[in-house]
Design an enzyme around this catalytic site. Structure first.
Site, PDB file in Angstrom:
ATOM      1  CE  LYS A  35      21.923   3.829 -82.641  1.00 28.95           C
ATOM      2  NZ  LYS A  35      22.013   3.853 -81.174  1.00 28.95           N
ATOM      3  CE1 TYR A 255      20.612 -30.027 -91.619  1.00 33.38           C
ATOM      4  CE2 TYR A 255      19.991 -27.729 -91.951  1.00 33.38           C
ATOM      5  CZ  TYR A 255      20.782 -28.821 -92.278  1.00 33.38           C
ATOM      6  OH  TYR A 255      21.732 -28.711 -93.254  1.00 33.38           O
TER       7      TYR A 255
END
Length: 359
Positions: A35, A255
């Site tokens: 999956k 940042y």
């Protein structure tokens, strides 16, 4: 030299891991769980490589149909079952097996008119409390499925553990006891064991085991690596240094300026970021493998780049390879640094990454 991050998928390692599953559960057939794009490794290519698996399992019908379109002929099981009665002729036409876990699915099977019969897996909720019928409903559901003309004789029985990755878990023992009591007079084939149970709960193996994560060389247990279980990592995620620069003591990077140089040092900028699937919440110090050594992440992960501290005496240069995870650097360690699990890292890889399959 690719300017994009590269995910190398080692198909020989995949086959090694399947052989390891068989060694751990020699009396069981293997339902290989593929999956979520085979846990981010590539649904079709992984299925094509797992020629020794007995059957495949996916979550949804579109995944199953993609395998059939690619020429995969092995049995395929829909772990979430079908969603509406209109899908039943599609399941029959494509030889797909379905899990039944609720009354609506059972009623749809009883009311349908098909030109053939479907193989059904009946899922019992023994404690996960996600999908599955209640234990008190088991005998009624079981009898109705046996009487249903749309269902092939030979129902398979299954459940799902909630704590199999906790060795010695009382809940797992309780789930095993509930399931064993329900099926004690039934001769049907059963499936309980996921990757963690294959490794830690041999008494749960039954006729079918359902490996997923471990097929890709990754441990289902926190703070362990697949290599500790004789598994080989299948994915190697890498990129390249695109900048090397000097920073002085006290200067910050990235940042928010959350990382600050304690001494004059050399920084490397690597072309990978959360836009490629590298975890945004990886913390300072998360390891990256460059030129035979680990170097620490320095500063916040950006969309397209990360920055690492190469050290004051670094000799790394533009274009040098940086391994984010793989044989040199276990993905389990990166997941711990990012406060997540390897499953999420694998499933979050984006189409910007270049996949290369190695035999």
């Amino acid at each position: 030299m690719s300017r994009r991050p590269v995910a190398q998928i080692n198909l020989a390692a995949l086959q090694h891991n399947l052989a390891r599953v068989r060694a751990l559960a020699p009396s069981s057939q293997v339902l290989a769980v593929l999956k979520a794009n085979a846990y981010g490794h590539g649904l079709v290519r992984v299925a094509q490589a797992l020629t020794d698996a007995d059957a495949f399992a996916v979550a949804r019908i579109d995944e199953a149909l993609a395998l059939r379109t690619a020429g995969i002929v092995k049995p395929i099981v829909l772990l979430e079952g079908f969603y509406e009665a209109a899908e039943l002729p599609i399941l029959l036409a494509n030889n797909l097996q379905t899990v039944v876990h609720n009354e609506l699915q059972l009623s749809a099977l009883e009311q349908t008119s098909l030109d053939g019969q479907l193989k059904v897996w009946l899922k019992i909720d023994t404690g996960m409390h996600r999908l599955g019928i209640e234990p008190a409903q088991f005998e009624l559901f079981y009898r109705r499925l046996w009487q249903c003309s749309a269902v092939l004789p030979g129902i398979r029985l299954m459940s799902h553990f909630c704590c199999a990755d906790e060795r010695g878990s009382e809940r797992t023992s309780q789930q095993l006891a509930i399931f064993s009591e329900l099926i004690r007079d039934k001769a049907d084939q059963c499936s309980l064991a996921n990757s963690a149970a294959i490794l830690a709960w041999p008494q749960s193996h039954g006729e079918w085991v359902r490996p997923g994560l471990m097929l890709h060389g990754i441990s289902p247990f926190a703070e362990q690596t697949g290599q500790q279980h004789q598994l080989l990592p299948v994915m190697r995620l890498s990129s390249r240094l695109i900048a090397v620069r000097q920073v002085q003591q006290g200067e910050t990077v990235g940042y928010g300026g959350q990382w600050q140089a304690k001494i004059p040092t050399t920084l490397g900028v690597i072309a990978v970021g959360y836009g490629d699937g590298y975890p945004r919440h990886a913390c300072n110090g998360t390891p990256v493998w460059i030129n035979g050594r680990e170097v620490p992440l320095a500063g916040r992960v950006s969309m397209d780049m990360i920055t690492v501290d190469l050290g004051p005496n670094a000799h790394d240069k533009l274009g040098d390879e940086a391994v984010l995870w793989g044989p040199e650097l276990a993905i389990e360690r990166i997941a711990l640094s990012a406060g997540t699990i390897p499953y999420e890292l694998l499933c979050n890889i984006t189409p910007r990454v270049d996949y290369q399959y190695l035999s």
